[in-house]
Design a protein around this motif. Structure first.
Motif, mmCIF file in Angstrom:
data_model
loop_
_atom_site.group_PDB
_atom_site.id
_atom_site.type_symbol
_atom_site.label_atom_id
_atom_site.label_comp_id
_atom_site.label_asym_id
_atom_site.label_seq_id
_atom_site.Cartn_x
_atom_site.Cartn_y
_atom_site.Cartn_z
ATOM 1 N N VAL A 40 45.263 106.885 26.872
ATOM 2 C CA VAL A 40 46.457 107.158 27.688
ATOM 3 C C VAL A 40 47.633 107.296 26.729
ATOM 4 C CG1 VAL A 40 48.078 106.277 29.403
ATOM 5 C CG2 VAL A 40 45.640 105.943 29.742
ATOM 6 N N ILE A 41 48.419 108.363 26.914
ATOM 7 C CA ILE A 41 49.638 108.560 26.134
ATOM 8 C C ILE A 41 50.808 108.660 27.113
ATOM 9 C CG2 ILE A 41 50.869 110.042 24.507
ATOM 10 C CD1 ILE A 41 48.189 111.013 23.448
ATOM 11 N N LYS A 101 63.786 110.189 24.887
ATOM 12 C CA LYS A 101 64.584 109.877 23.698
ATOM 13 C C LYS A 101 63.716 109.770 22.444
ATOM 14 C CE LYS A 101 68.151 107.451 26.357
ATOM 15 N NZ LYS A 101 68.927 106.182 26.525
ATOM 16 N N GLY A 102 62.564 110.482 22.429
ATOM 17 C CA GLY A 102 61.722 110.521 21.235
ATOM 18 C C GLY A 102 60.696 109.408 21.144
ATOM 19 N N TYR A 103 60.614 108.509 22.151
ATOM 20 C CA TYR A 103 59.673 107.381 22.110
ATOM 21 C C TYR A 103 58.371 107.754 22.818
ATOM 22 C CZ TYR A 103 63.510 104.414 20.522
ATOM 23 O OH TYR A 103 64.540 103.856 19.797
ATOM 24 N N GLN A 104 57.257 107.357 22.196
ATOM 25 C CA GLN A 104 55.935 107.635 22.760
ATOM 26 C C GLN A 104 54.986 106.493 22.392
ATOM 27 O OE1 GLN A 104 53.230 110.832 21.120
ATOM 28 N NE2 GLN A 104 53.817 111.886 23.028
ATOM 29 N N THR A 105 54.099 106.106 23.329
ATOM 30 C CA THR A 105 53.107 105.058 23.057
ATOM 31 C C THR A 105 51.722 105.581 23.387
ATOM 32 O OG1 THR A 105 53.487 104.121 25.282
ATOM 33 C CG2 THR A 105 54.675 103.106 23.446
ATOM 34 N N LEU A 106 50.715 105.047 22.659
ATOM 35 C CA LEU A 106 49.322 105.460 22.844
ATOM 36 C C LEU A 106 48.442 104.227 23.007
ATOM 37 C CD1 LEU A 106 47.287 108.162 20.995
ATOM 38 C CD2 LEU A 106 46.492 105.778 20.878
ATOM 39 N N TYR A 107 47.457 104.321 23.917
ATOM 40 C CA TYR A 107 46.538 103.224 24.227
ATOM 41 C C TYR A 107 45.118 103.794 24.150
ATOM 42 C CZ TYR A 107 51.006 102.095 26.457
ATOM 43 O OH TYR A 107 52.345 101.916 26.712
ATOM 44 N N ALA A 108 44.254 103.230 23.278
ATOM 45 C CA ALA A 108 42.940 103.840 23.025
ATOM 46 C C ALA A 108 41.793 102.844 23.166
ATOM 47 C CB ALA A 108 42.924 104.468 21.632
#
Length: 468
Positions: free
Chosen positions: A360-361, A366-373
């Protein structure tokens, strides 16, 4: 020759003559009788029996069931006689008596079961339930709650029923003719400001409980500072905490606690302060300067047991045994542990992705992104384009893709550049509105002074040493 009467006969004739003379003299003539008639006048008043007072009837009621015979005397003109009151009237005028009872709700109990066991009719049970048809409070009774009820001893009718929900709240059903009226009541406890402090030598919860701080307060404290402090990784021996909070009392007895008013935490030489304040958007915690304690991101999006692999640009890959950068943090956790969205945003990807397995991404703006793998699966509603809020469950820990055990691989990116999720400086949430800030700053100054004046000498000394 005239024959003379005997002497006895002469005496008898003389007596009779004298008696007749006396009678004729004593008897009045007709005119005299007419002139000496006695005039009698009687006034009768009709009395409505229903207007008789009970005490008046009781005065007339004989003291015994038998009436003694008395000799009639013509001269006794003042004789009176008692008249007994009808039994039905006396019974109807007697005040009703009521019986108060109490039962405790146990597991498996229902209203009909409890009241039927106490002799309450099915009709009265139905009428009470009808008064609670919308709220359904009586259908949601929990074990440990209490029902107080009152019945009419003469008729057996239920006249009042009260469900005690807790120490403060209750619901009462009062009979009004052939139906029941429902009312709610709440008692207001006395709120007292209290102070606690603790030094951490083992963990927040072990040492906090040892210092007399209730567990719910410790959980709230961890939530307040959770954006700045990772209580699983950052806690050090010698860290300290202090707090002003509300205690609630009812009838002189402590029944619980309220909110944390202000708190202070010393972690690894750094001091954090938080003050609770109510704005139009609700109550939140702020720094003394008015910055929100809540950050735009959660530091750790999963409840983990340990960090199995840290952020390392030159890590040796556990499977391929080659130097490959590890651009995130691996949080070891049991398979199926919920994974939460680190911040508000929009899901840009949800599916399989090479060695990451299920991924899941989230784009947060504002340029912030998180990833869950390496996820086992996705929660309901997790799909591309869906909007999520901070703390929403988006997936569950698994071992999909290239993984040696169940864990969450978590990445934090700013403008495409990978940052260490454990140490990256998280942006604050939206600032306090200017109108609220004007009122907040003097209030915060006063609260900070109260907190400081409550510190023990050892706590104050530790703070002073940090400022030097």
């Amino acid at each position: 020759m005239i024959k003379l009467l005997p002497t006895k006969h002469l005496l008898l004739i003389s007596g009779i003559s004298a008696l007749l003379a006396i009678v004729l003299i004593a008897l009045p003539d007709e005119e005299t009788i007419d002139n000496n008639l006695i005039s009698l006048e009687a006034n009768f008043e009709v009395i409505d029996q229903s207007q008789l007072m009970l005490q008046d009837l009781q005065k007339l009621t004989p003291k015994s069931s038998t009436i003694p015979l008395t000799t009639f005397s013509p001269n006794n003109t003042n004789s009176t006689y008692d008249i007994p009151a009808p039994d039905a009237l006396v019974k109807k005028s007697s005040p009703a008596t009521f019986k108060e009872q109490s039962v405790e709700v146990k597991s498996g109990d229902s209203l009909s079961k409890l009241l039927a066991n106490e002799g309450i009719s099915a009709q009265d049970i139905y009428k009470v339930s009808l008064a609670d048809k919308k709220q359904k409070t009586l259908l949601q009774m929990r074990p440990g709650q209490t029902i107080n009820f009152t019945t009419n001893e003469a008729s057996g009718e239920l006249t009042q029923l009260t469900l005690i929900l807790n120490r403060l709240d209750s619901v009462t059903f009062e009979r009004n003719d052939d139906k029941f009226n429902r009312t709610e009541a709440s008692r207001t406890p006395e709120v007292v400001q209290a102070y606690k402090e603790a030094e951490i030598n083992n963990s927040l919860f072990v040492d906090g409980l040892r210092s007399g701080i209730d567990q719910p307060l410790l959980i709230e404290l961890a939530n307040i500072f959770g954006w700045d402090i990772d209580f699983a990784l950052d806690i050090r021996k010698g860290d300290s905490l202090s707090m002003l909070y509300e205690e609630k009392y009812l009838d002189g007895e402590k029944i619980g606690h309220g909110n944390i008013i202000a708190a202070q935490f010393i972690n690894n030489g750094r001091t954090y302060q938080a003050i609770r304040y109510q704005t139009e958007k609700g109550a939140n915690y702020y720094t003394p300067d008015g910055l929100a304690m809540r950050k735009a991101f959660i530091r750790t999006p999963v409840d983990f047991t340990r960090i199995s692999s840290k952020f390392n640009p030159n890590r040796l890959h556990p499977i391929f045994k080659t130097s490959r950068p590890h651009r995130g943090v691996d949080y070891a956790a049991a398979s199926g542990t919920p994974v939460k969205a680190a911040g508000d945003g929009k899901i840009s990807f949800a599916g399989k992705q090479n060695g990451y397995g299920n991924v899941v991404i989230i784009d947060h703006g504002k340029g912030y992104q998180t990833l869950y793998a390496h996820l086992k699966g996705f929660s309901k509603g997790t799909k591309r384009g869906a909007r999520v809020q901070q703390g929403n469950i988006i997936a569950y820990v698994g071992q999909t893709g290239w993984a040696t055990g169940p864990h969450l691989h978590y990445e934090f990116r700013i403008n495409g550049t990978h940052k260490n999720p454990v140490t990256v400086k998280l942006p604050n949430d939206d600032p306090m509105p200017k109108n609220d800030l004007k009122n907040y700053l003097p209030y915060a100054k006063q609260v900070v002074a109260t907190l400081s004046n409550s510190h023990s000498p050892s706590f104050a000394q530790k703070l002073a040493s940090l400022k030097e």
